[in-house]
Design a protein around this motif. Structure first.
Motif, PDB file in Angstrom:
ATOM      1  N   GLU A   2       0.794  -1.202  -0.119  1.00 39.21           N
ATOM      2  CA  GLU A   2      -0.002   0.063  -0.037  1.00 39.21           C
ATOM      3  C   GLU A   2       0.891   1.284  -0.089  1.00 39.21           C
ATOM      4  N   ARG A   5       1.788   1.781  -3.588  1.00 35.59           N
ATOM      5  CA  ARG A   5       0.596   2.337  -4.100  1.00 35.59           C
ATOM      6  C   ARG A   5       0.329   3.956  -3.961  1.00 35.59           C
ATOM      7  N   LYS A   9       0.612   6.723  -6.673  1.00 37.00           N
ATOM      8  CA  LYS A   9      -0.524   8.034  -6.700  1.00 37.00           C
ATOM      9  C   LYS A   9       0.072   9.417  -6.632  1.00 37.00           C
ATOM     10  N   LEU A  74       0.127   1.518 -11.262  1.00 38.10           N
ATOM     11  CA  LEU A  74      -1.041   1.550 -10.238  1.00 38.10           C
ATOM     12  C   LEU A  74      -2.141   0.510 -10.354  1.00 38.10           C
ATOM     13  N   GLN A  77      -0.673  -2.641  -8.967  1.00 40.25           N
ATOM     14  CA  GLN A  77      -0.416  -2.558  -7.672  1.00 40.25           C
ATOM     15  C   GLN A  77      -1.987  -2.814  -6.888  1.00 40.25           C
ATOM     16  N   ASP A  78      -3.007  -2.125  -7.636  1.00 39.31           N
ATOM     17  CA  ASP A  78      -4.224  -2.396  -7.158  1.00 39.31           C
ATOM     18  C   ASP A  78      -4.786  -3.875  -6.977  1.00 39.31           C
TER      19      ASP A  78
END
Length: 98
Positions: A2, A5, A9, A74, A77-78
């Protein structure tokens, strides 16, 4: 995962802010083209918006490859975070069974 991520972002948000800052700096140059009005012709109402949109498209196109790469990263990663959470729920549910 996280934290990585959030960093990705943050990089995307930083690019967006940089483009916005550059467009804000360009606005005076885009609006200063009223030479025709001095000769009796009013300036075209949509001309500023056309110049603004063209400049924004050019600035965005310069960074598009970087934005696309970060967007794909991203998304990966999600997906990894979601898969990890599913595995943790399954493992927790198995332990809870008698």
């Amino acid at each position: 995962m996280e934290a990585a991520r959030r960093k990705t972002k943050h990089q995307l948000d930083l690019i967006d802010r940089q483009i916005t800052r550059r467009m804000t700096a360009l606005i005076p140059q885009l609006g200063g083209r009223q030479a025709g009005y001095r000769r009796g012709k009013p300036s075209e109402p949509g001309a500023f918006l056309e110049r603004y949109r063209a400049s924004l498209a050019a600035l965005t196109a310069e960074r598009q490859a970087e934005v696309d790469a970060l967007t794909r990263k991203l998304a990966r990663q999600d997906a990894a975070i979601k898969a990890f959470r599913v595995r943790v729920r399954i493992a927790t549910a198995r332990r809870a069974l008698p």
